[in-house]
Design a protein around this motif. Structure first.
Motif, mmCIF file in Angstrom:
data_model
loop_
_atom_site.group_PDB
_atom_site.id
_atom_site.type_symbol
_atom_site.label_atom_id
_atom_site.label_comp_id
_atom_site.label_asym_id
_atom_site.label_seq_id
_atom_site.Cartn_x
_atom_site.Cartn_y
_atom_site.Cartn_z
ATOM 1 N N LEU A 88 83.528 35.976 19.419
ATOM 2 C CA LEU A 88 84.606 36.701 20.094
ATOM 3 C C LEU A 88 84.178 37.276 21.440
ATOM 4 O O LEU A 88 84.767 38.227 21.945
ATOM 5 C CB LEU A 88 85.148 37.824 19.189
ATOM 6 C CG LEU A 88 85.758 37.363 17.866
ATOM 7 C CD1 LEU A 88 86.307 38.553 17.092
ATOM 8 C CD2 LEU A 88 86.860 36.322 18.095
ATOM 9 N N SER A 89 83.123 36.714 22.000
ATOM 10 C CA SER A 89 82.755 37.064 23.362
ATOM 11 C C SER A 89 82.955 35.794 24.178
ATOM 12 O O SER A 89 82.208 34.825 24.037
ATOM 13 C CB SER A 89 81.308 37.542 23.392
ATOM 14 O OG SER A 89 81.080 38.282 24.553
ATOM 15 N N LEU A 90 84.002 35.791 24.998
ATOM 16 C CA LEU A 90 84.470 34.550 25.616
ATOM 17 C C LEU A 90 84.394 34.626 27.135
ATOM 18 O O LEU A 90 84.561 35.704 27.723
ATOM 19 C CB LEU A 90 85.932 34.292 25.228
ATOM 20 C CG LEU A 90 86.277 34.344 23.738
ATOM 21 C CD1 LEU A 90 87.789 34.171 23.554
ATOM 22 C CD2 LEU A 90 85.529 33.267 22.974
ATOM 23 N N VAL A 91 84.166 33.466 27.740
ATOM 24 C CA VAL A 91 84.252 33.388 29.193
ATOM 25 C C VAL A 91 85.369 32.417 29.574
ATOM 26 O O VAL A 91 85.671 31.475 28.830
ATOM 27 C CB VAL A 91 82.919 32.918 29.845
ATOM 28 C CG1 VAL A 91 81.837 33.975 29.678
ATOM 29 C CG2 VAL A 91 82.463 31.572 29.315
ATOM 30 N N SER B 271 74.629 45.484 15.927
ATOM 31 C CA SER B 271 75.091 44.690 14.779
ATOM 32 C C SER B 271 76.610 44.518 14.817
ATOM 33 O O SER B 271 77.183 43.838 13.974
ATOM 34 C CB SER B 271 74.678 45.370 13.480
ATOM 35 O OG SER B 271 75.211 46.678 13.457
ATOM 36 N N ASN B 272 77.258 45.157 15.788
ATOM 37 C CA ASN B 272 78.716 45.017 15.912
ATOM 38 C C ASN B 272 79.128 43.803 16.749
ATOM 39 O O ASN B 272 80.315 43.475 16.814
ATOM 40 C CB ASN B 272 79.304 46.282 16.570
ATOM 41 C CG ASN B 272 79.146 47.493 15.686
ATOM 42 O OD1 ASN B 272 79.324 47.403 14.469
ATOM 43 N ND2 ASN B 272 78.778 48.619 16.267
ATOM 44 N N MET C 213 85.324 40.659 25.576
ATOM 45 C CA MET C 213 84.412 40.923 24.465
ATOM 46 C C MET C 213 85.147 41.713 23.379
ATOM 47 O O MET C 213 85.766 42.733 23.668
ATOM 48 C CB MET C 213 83.226 41.734 24.985
ATOM 49 C CG MET C 213 82.081 41.828 24.033
ATOM 50 S SD MET C 213 80.690 42.628 24.887
ATOM 51 C CE MET C 213 79.380 41.486 24.524
ATOM 52 N N LEU C 214 85.069 41.208 22.158
ATOM 53 C CA LEU C 214 85.594 41.938 21.017
ATOM 54 C C LEU C 214 84.433 42.163 20.057
ATOM 55 O O LEU C 214 83.587 41.273 19.871
ATOM 56 C CB LEU C 214 86.707 41.153 20.317
ATOM 57 C CG LEU C 214 88.050 41.067 21.070
ATOM 58 C CD1 LEU C 214 87.994 40.025 22.171
ATOM 59 C CD2 LEU C 214 89.192 40.769 20.116
ATOM 60 N N SER C 215 84.390 43.351 19.473
ATOM 61 C CA SER C 215 83.260 43.685 18.600
ATOM 62 C C SER C 215 83.753 44.578 17.468
ATOM 63 O O SER C 215 84.893 45.058 17.487
ATOM 64 C CB SER C 215 82.174 44.399 19.417
ATOM 65 O OG SER C 215 82.696 45.556 20.028
ATOM 66 N N THR D 183 87.523 45.789 17.928
ATOM 67 C CA THR D 183 88.048 46.389 19.152
ATOM 68 C C THR D 183 87.902 45.429 20.320
ATOM 69 O O THR D 183 86.931 44.658 20.384
ATOM 70 C CB THR D 183 87.339 47.729 19.462
ATOM 71 O OG1 THR D 183 87.982 48.334 20.593
ATOM 72 C CG2 THR D 183 85.863 47.574 19.779
ATOM 73 N N LEU D 184 88.894 45.457 21.208
ATOM 74 C CA LEU D 184 88.846 44.608 22.415
ATOM 75 C C LEU D 184 88.388 45.486 23.571
ATOM 76 O O LEU D 184 89.131 46.349 24.025
ATOM 77 C CB LEU D 184 90.234 44.030 22.679
ATOM 78 C CG LEU D 184 90.407 42.977 23.780
ATOM 79 C CD1 LEU D 184 91.802 42.347 23.694
ATOM 80 C CD2 LEU D 184 90.170 43.477 25.178
ATOM 81 N N SER D 185 87.176 45.290 24.033
ATOM 82 C CA SER D 185 86.650 46.037 25.181
ATOM 83 C C SER D 185 85.239 45.554 25.493
ATOM 84 O O SER D 185 84.419 45.480 24.585
ATOM 85 C CB SER D 185 86.605 47.535 24.870
ATOM 86 O OG SER D 185 86.048 48.253 25.965
ATOM 87 N N PRO D 186 84.959 45.252 26.735
ATOM 88 C CA PRO D 186 85.870 45.252 27.871
ATOM 89 C C PRO D 186 86.413 43.844 28.157
ATOM 90 O O PRO D 186 85.955 42.865 27.582
ATOM 91 C CB PRO D 186 84.947 45.694 29.011
ATOM 92 C CG PRO D 186 83.614 45.076 28.665
ATOM 93 C CD PRO D 186 83.541 45.086 27.159
#
Ligand SMILES: CC(C)(COP(=O)(O)OP(=O)(O)OC[C@H]1O[C@@H](n2cnc3c(N)ncnc32)[C@H](O)[C@@H]1OP(=O)(O)O)[C@@H](O)C(=O)NCCC(=O)NCCS
Length: 186
Positions: free
Chosen positions: A53-56, A47-48, A68-70, A85-88
Motif C-alpha cells: 500500500l505504498s504506491l508511486v 511494523s505498521n 502511503m497507507l499504513s 490510515t492514508l498519510s501522506p
C-alpha cells in the motif's frame, strides 16, 4: 483548463525509489516537507508499514507522485483493532491538479479493500476526500483528536469488510507527532 492525466502507471514502491520519493514529498509539502519525508521513513521502518500500500505514480518512467497507507490502532477499550490510515500523499508540484492524486487514491482504495481491511481513515480536507466516498469519522463512532480549527478533517472510508465493531479512538503512532499532532491533541 482541467484535464485528466491518463498516461500514468501506478505500482508499489521499492528501495530504488526512496530518494525520488523523498524529493517529491519535500517539494509537495513545502516548509513541512522535511518532517513529512521523515514520517515516510519512520513508517517504512515500523511494523505498521504495508509494502503493498505504498504506491508511486510514474509518467514516462519518472515518479511524479506517491501515496502511503499504513496501520495504526483503533482502541475501543475492550480491544484494539488494527486499521489503515492514508498519510501522506504527495504529488510533484508541477503535476498537481491533473488527476494523479485521484488515480493514486482510487488505486490505494482498491488494493486496501482487496487486502480485506475494514476501513481507511485519514485527516484531510472534506472537499477533496468526499469524492472518493470518505465520510465524517463521527458517523462511525470513530474518534480522532483534532485541533479545534479542523473539526471536519477526520474522515473514514468503510470497505467491503467493514463491520460496526470497528469503532473507538484512533491512536497515532508517535512518529505522527511532529507532522499533524499539535501538543494539545495528543
Ligand atoms: C492534495 C494532492 C495530493 C491532490 O493531488 P492532485 O493530483 O493535485 O489532485 P487531483 O488532480 O486528483 O484533484 C484535483 C482536485 O483536488 C483539489 N485539491 C487539490 N489539492 C487540494 C487540497 N490540498 N485540499 C483540497 N482540495 C485540493 C483541487 O482543487 C481539484 O479540485 P476540483 O476537481 O474540484 O477542481 C496534491 O495537490 C498534493 O500533493 N498537495 C501537496 C501535499 C498535500 O497537501 N497532501 C495532502 C495531505 S496528506
Amino acid at each position: 483548463m482541467k484535464y485528466n492525466e491518463t498516461n500514468i502507471t501506478i505500482r508499489t514502491e521499492n528501495a530504488r525509489d526512496y530518494n525520488h520519493i523523498d524529493t517529491i514529498v519535500r517539494e509537495a509539502f513545502n516548509d513541512s516537507g522535511v518532517l513529512v519525508a521523515e514520517l515516510v521513513n519512520s513508517i517504512r521502518e515500523s511494523s505498521n508499514y504495508i509494502p503493498e500500500l505504498s504506491l508511486v505514480a510514474e509518467k514516462k518512467g519518472t515518479i511524479v507522485g506517491h501515496i502511503m497507507l499504513s496501520h495504526l490502532n483503533l482502541d475501543d477499550n475492550d480491544r484494539v483493532h488494527r486499521v489503515v490510515t492514508l498519510s501522506p500523499i504527495s504529488i510533484k508540484p508541477e503535476m498537481q491538479k491533473k488527476g494523479i492524486g485521484s488515480s493514486l487514491i482510487k488505486a490505494a482504495i482498491k488494493k486496501t479493500d482487496a487486502l480485506g481491511e475494514p476501513l481507511i481513515m485519514l485527516e484531510g480536507d472534506p472537499n477533496y476526500y468526499l469524492r472518493f466516498g470518505f465520510k465524517p469519522g463521527k458517523e462511525f463512532g470513530i474518534g480522532i483528536a483534532l485541533p479545534h480549527w479542523a473539526p471536519e478533517a477526520a474522515m473514514i472510508l468503510p470497505l467491503s469488510k467493514y463491520n460496526q465493531d470497528s469503532k473507538g479512538k484512533i491512536i497515532y503512532p508517535p512518529y505522527f507527532d511532529k507532522v499533524n499532532r499539535p501538543p494539545h491533541t495528543r
